[in-house]
Design an enzyme around this catalytic site. Structure first.
Site, PDB file in Angstrom:
ATOM      1  N   ASN A  13      -7.435  -3.316 -68.054  1.00  0.00           N
ATOM      2  CA  ASN A  13      -6.758  -4.359 -68.832  1.00  0.00           C
ATOM      3  C   ASN A  13      -6.367  -5.467 -67.871  1.00  0.00           C
ATOM      4  OD1 ASN A  13      -5.051  -5.976 -70.356  1.00  0.00           O
ATOM      5  ND2 ASN A  13      -3.870  -4.282 -71.217  1.00  0.00           N
ATOM      6  N   LYS A  37      -3.790  -3.703 -65.444  1.00  0.00           N
ATOM      7  CA  LYS A  37      -3.320  -2.376 -65.816  1.00  0.00           C
ATOM      8  C   LYS A  37      -4.532  -1.467 -65.892  1.00  0.00           C
ATOM      9  CE  LYS A  37       0.484  -3.980 -68.777  1.00  0.00           C
ATOM     10  NZ  LYS A  37       1.017  -3.966 -70.170  1.00  0.00           N
ATOM     11  N   ARG A  52     -10.303  -4.578 -71.949  1.00  0.00           N
ATOM     12  CA  ARG A  52      -9.620  -5.489 -72.860  1.00  0.00           C
ATOM     13  C   ARG A  52     -10.188  -6.887 -72.633  1.00  0.00           C
ATOM     14  NH1 ARG A  52      -4.233  -8.787 -71.667  1.00  0.00           N
ATOM     15  NH2 ARG A  52      -3.889  -9.719 -73.712  1.00  0.00           N
ATOM     16  N   HIS A 109      -3.254 -10.546 -78.020  1.00  0.00           N
ATOM     17  CA  HIS A 109      -2.447  -9.337 -77.796  1.00  0.00           C
ATOM     18  C   HIS A 109      -2.600  -8.362 -78.958  1.00  0.00           C
ATOM     19  CE1 HIS A 109       0.260 -12.304 -75.436  1.00  0.00           C
ATOM     20  NE2 HIS A 109      -0.557 -11.701 -74.583  1.00  0.00           N
ATOM     21  N   HIS A 155       5.754  -9.213 -78.626  1.00  0.00           N
ATOM     22  CA  HIS A 155       5.122  -8.829 -77.360  1.00  0.00           C
ATOM     23  C   HIS A 155       5.539  -9.840 -76.292  1.00  0.00           C
ATOM     24  CE1 HIS A 155       1.633  -7.320 -74.868  1.00  0.00           C
ATOM     25  NE2 HIS A 155       1.831  -8.516 -74.314  1.00  0.00           N
ATOM     26  N   GLY A 168       5.549 -10.554 -72.295  1.00  0.00           N
ATOM     27  CA  GLY A 168       5.137 -10.282 -70.924  1.00  0.00           C
ATOM     28  C   GLY A 168       4.958 -11.616 -70.228  1.00  0.00           C
ATOM     29  N   ARG A 202       2.695 -20.800 -69.294  1.00  0.00           N
ATOM     30  CA  ARG A 202       2.197 -21.585 -70.430  1.00  0.00           C
ATOM     31  C   ARG A 202       3.360 -22.170 -71.220  1.00  0.00           C
ATOM     32  NH1 ARG A 202      -1.542 -16.820 -72.503  1.00  0.00           N
ATOM     33  NH2 ARG A 202      -0.458 -15.727 -70.826  1.00  0.00           N
ATOM     34  N   ASP A 243       8.090 -15.030 -62.724  1.00  0.00           N
ATOM     35  CA  ASP A 243       8.422 -13.623 -62.945  1.00  0.00           C
ATOM     36  C   ASP A 243       9.845 -13.549 -63.478  1.00  0.00           C
ATOM     37  OD1 ASP A 243       9.376 -10.859 -62.425  1.00  0.00           O
ATOM     38  OD2 ASP A 243       7.405 -10.623 -61.506  1.00  0.00           O
ATOM     39  N   LEU A 244      10.012 -12.962 -64.668  1.00  0.00           N
ATOM     40  CA  LEU A 244      11.320 -12.965 -65.312  1.00  0.00           C
ATOM     41  C   LEU A 244      12.373 -12.244 -64.483  1.00  0.00           C
ATOM     42  CD1 LEU A 244      12.403 -13.991 -68.179  1.00  0.00           C
ATOM     43  CD2 LEU A 244      12.723 -11.548 -68.599  1.00  0.00           C
ATOM     44  N   ILE A 291       8.438  -7.428 -70.535  1.00  0.00           N
ATOM     45  CA  ILE A 291       9.758  -8.034 -70.714  1.00  0.00           C
ATOM     46  C   ILE A 291      10.457  -7.442 -71.927  1.00  0.00           C
ATOM     47  CG2 ILE A 291      10.936 -10.187 -71.286  1.00  0.00           C
ATOM     48  CD1 ILE A 291       8.760 -11.637 -69.637  1.00  0.00           C
ATOM     49  N   GLU A 295      10.245  -4.565 -73.253  1.00  0.00           N
ATOM     50  CA  GLU A 295      10.699  -3.191 -73.046  1.00  0.00           C
ATOM     51  C   GLU A 295      11.802  -3.083 -71.995  1.00  0.00           C
ATOM     52  OE1 GLU A 295       7.260  -0.781 -72.119  1.00  0.00           O
ATOM     53  OE2 GLU A 295       6.075  -1.851 -73.618  1.00  0.00           O
ATOM     54  N   GLU A 330      -1.543  -0.240 -74.644  1.00  0.00           N
ATOM     55  CA  GLU A 330      -2.819  -0.855 -74.958  1.00  0.00           C
ATOM     56  C   GLU A 330      -3.976  -0.026 -74.422  1.00  0.00           C
ATOM     57  OE1 GLU A 330      -2.371  -5.523 -74.667  1.00  0.00           O
ATOM     58  OE2 GLU A 330      -1.134  -4.550 -73.142  1.00  0.00           O
TER      59      GLU A 330
END
Length: 394
Positions: free
Chosen positions: A7, A14, A90, A179, A205, A207, A238, A279-280, A328, A330, A381
């Protein structure tokens, strides 16, 4: 049957090796922050749990490191690449060419490349993963699972743009949705948990890429991403929703060319543009230390999500549950808290203590009196891709 799942995201890979049909997980891992000096490679089996921080230049480099670990004499789970029978990839954008899982041929690769301009952060990386996997696993079959498949049920009123009809019928400009593998997986988990005869839920979703889907009785009826995975929510790099006239202003008044505008809106905007970080985890840490730009970005991020909750509740004429998922969704109790703040009109009442608990289980984080369920469902996923690849082979 051993199925390797790849993925490739905009800045991550992933991967899981799953034995089907038993759904036995042989190994799992994540390469994240690709392109940065402090990229992270996580790799886990029943016997080892590895975390390496190193520079990973690109997706090809990252995938090579994954394969090296899979074959490692001490840490690996296979001895030879021919032990993997199929690799499920994916792929983000399949246009109208693909609505089902498909075996990858040269023609399929050409189509994936063709749609690269519509998903510039994803399809090229997806295709690179396929090409590298073909080289590293020459005996394995390669299958593509498309993000757009879950959104085939979007009604015309939701997938059409208010532009001349010929652009829809001939150029196929429409909402495709992305997604989809994640939204499909958590939708099925939510419906199994809720046990409702009829249901109206919103899957969120979050991320590096972010999207939301309105789902009625298990079928998607609206979605925040569109022709490309660029609009809707504020994302890592984005911009999300933006007045299209800004593009013309950048070109005609500020001297940008179109390539520079594309780079600006897809790779230099979003949370990165607002804060200097994409990166959050870094943004939350900076906000906690008083960084005003980071504080505002978090508030803006949550505000955009709240607006979509409102619009989708109206579109469905009701709301039974909202579902947070992905990296994010989760893991960030802060974002979940900001999203659910002052939403009691929609029957959304968050239990702060439950929200702070970290868990990999499906869980409710709403109060007992909350009319609307607030759920956290870890997405998988890779397992969904494995199921579809296995079905394709059988």
């Amino acid at each position: 049957m051993n199925i390797l799942i790849i993925n490739s995201g905009s800045s991550s890979i992933k991967f899981q090796l799953i034995q089907m049909p038993s759904e036995t997980l042989l190994c799992t891992g994540l390469v994240e922050r690709i392109g940065q000096k402090d990229a992270i490679l996580n790799y886990k089996t029943d016997l080892v749990d590895i975390k390496q921080i190193e520079q990973i230049e690109n997706h090809s480099d990252g995938l090579q490191k994954v394969v090296d670990l899979l074959l490692n004499a001490e840490k690996g789970v296979i001895k030879n690449t021919n032990e993997i029978e199929i690799i499920g990839h994916r792929v983000v954008h399949g246009g109208n060419s693909f609505s089902n899982t498909t075996l990858i041929t040269d023609a399929v690769k050409q189509d994936i490349k063709k749609f690269g301009s519509l998903a510039p952060l994803h399809n090229p990386n997806n295709l690179e993963g396929i090409v590298v996997a073909e080289q590293l696993f020459p005996d394995a079959k390669q299958a593509a699972i498309f993000d757009t498949a879950f959104f085939q049920t979007l009604p015309e009123k939701a997938k059409r743009y208010a532009i001349p009809k010929a652009l829809f019928t001939e150029a196929q400009i429409q909402v495709y949705g992305f997604h989809g593998t994640s939204h499909k997986y958590v939708t099925e988990k939510a419906l199994d948990y809720l046990q409702l005869k009829t249901s109206k839920i919103i899957t969120i979703h979050l991320g590096n890429g972010c999207s939301m889907t309105a789902v009625v009785d298990g079928k998607s009826i609206d979605h925040s991403l569109g022709f490309t995975p660029s609009n809707g929510l504020i994302m890592g790099t984005r911009s999300g929703d933006i007045d299209h006239a800004i593009v013309f202003y950048l070109v005609n008044s500020l001297g940008y060319d179109l390539d520079k505008v594309n780079t600006l809106l897809t790779k230099e905007s979003g949370m990165l543009g607002l804060t200097g970080y994409n990166d959050l985890r870094d943004i939350e840490a900076q906000a906690a230390n008083g960084n005003e730009d980071c504080k505002l970005a978090l508030i803006m991020n949550a505000y955009r999500i709240k607006k979509y909750i409102g619009s989708y509740t109206a579109a469905m004429n009701g709301l039974d549950a909202i579902v947070f998922t992905a990296g994010i969704g989760e893991n960030s109790s802060l974002i979940r808290g900001l999203v659910c703040e002052d939403m009691d009109y929609f029957g959304i009442n968050l239990d702060a203590n439950k929200n702070d608990i970290r868990s990999k289980a499906i869980r409710e984080i709403n109060t007992k009196t909350s009319k609307t369920k607030i759920m956290v469902i870890p997405t998988n996923e890779e397992l969904e891709i494995a199921k579809q690849a296995f079905e394709l082979m059988n």
